[in-house]
Design an enzyme around this catalytic site. Sequence first.
Site, short mmCIF file in Angstrom:
data_model
loop_
_atom_site.label_atom_id
_atom_site.label_comp_id
_atom_site.label_asym_id
_atom_site.label_seq_id
_atom_site.Cartn_x
_atom_site.Cartn_y
_atom_site.Cartn_z
N VAL A 32 42.43 25.67 -46.32
CA VAL A 32 42.02 26.92 -46.96
C VAL A 32 40.68 27.42 -46.46
CG1 VAL A 32 43.34 26.45 -49.04
CG2 VAL A 32 40.97 25.67 -48.90
N GLY A 33 40.00 26.64 -45.62
CA GLY A 33 38.72 27.07 -45.10
C GLY A 33 37.57 26.82 -46.06
N ARG A 34 36.40 27.31 -45.66
CA ARG A 34 35.19 27.12 -46.47
C ARG A 34 34.53 28.46 -46.70
NH1 ARG A 34 31.29 23.20 -43.63
NH2 ARG A 34 31.70 24.58 -41.88
N ASP A 73 25.51 27.87 -42.37
CA ASP A 73 26.84 28.34 -42.74
C ASP A 73 26.83 29.61 -43.59
OD1 ASP A 73 27.75 26.18 -41.38
OD2 ASP A 73 28.43 25.05 -43.13
N ALA A 81 27.59 22.54 -37.80
CA ALA A 81 26.27 21.95 -38.05
C ALA A 81 25.33 22.19 -36.88
CB ALA A 81 26.42 20.46 -38.32
N HIS A 206 36.39 7.72 -12.05
CA HIS A 206 37.81 7.39 -12.27
C HIS A 206 37.91 5.95 -12.76
CE1 HIS A 206 42.14 7.17 -11.59
NE2 HIS A 206 41.92 5.98 -11.04
#
Length: 229
Positions: A32-34, A73, A81, A206
């Site tokens: 649902v996200g922030r 945010d 962050a 490698h």
Amino acid sequence: MKFAGATQTDDAVTITLESGDTLEADLLLVAVGRGPVTDGIGLEEIGVTVDRGFVPTDERCRTNVEGVRAVGDIVPGLQLAHRGFAQGILVAEDIAGLDPQPLEESGIPRVTYSDPEIASVGLTEAKAKELHGEDAVECVEFNLGGNGKSQMLATAGFVKLVRVTDGPVVGVHMIGARMGEQVGEAQLIVGWEALPEEVASFIHAHPTQNEALGEAHLALAGKPLHAHS
């Protein structure tokens, strides 16, 4: 395809799409996200503009009120962050009169810590074409099936490069195990506007996942080493 609904039984979830098609899975993850949490901290009382909880700023994190800055945010954009850390440093240096360069949002590394990981920096193919023109962008995908370390880790995915035709790499997008660890070099490539031919001359160890980034540039420079389709 848009999501229309879901039904759950004891051991499965059935997802219905708006088209009428259905998908069945063991689990359904709902992300649902922030959102920002700025209610009640006094922003409106001192006249700071707030938009749906976010605090709009200019490129130097200045709000509409003199002397008030915002970082992290609560500022519209990437909720990461490391973006907040960089904004804090920018504000401190700006206040100290050091005249730091504003952050380029597209140059901030993005990582989704899923399995496999998703890592990206720079412009998407669509955004690059929007900025530079449909015929002025080239892309290449290197499949991790051609990477020895990926076979050891039993991971799948790819490295996608986006470049301006006859110009620098402007976007790097990667899916696969440990790709979050490769985005540092990708950021240098995009940030320093490296040409594919320049990166192709670097020797990547490698067997490593990092080698896939090198081989993608070899392919974009027109001299692929390993290929898998």
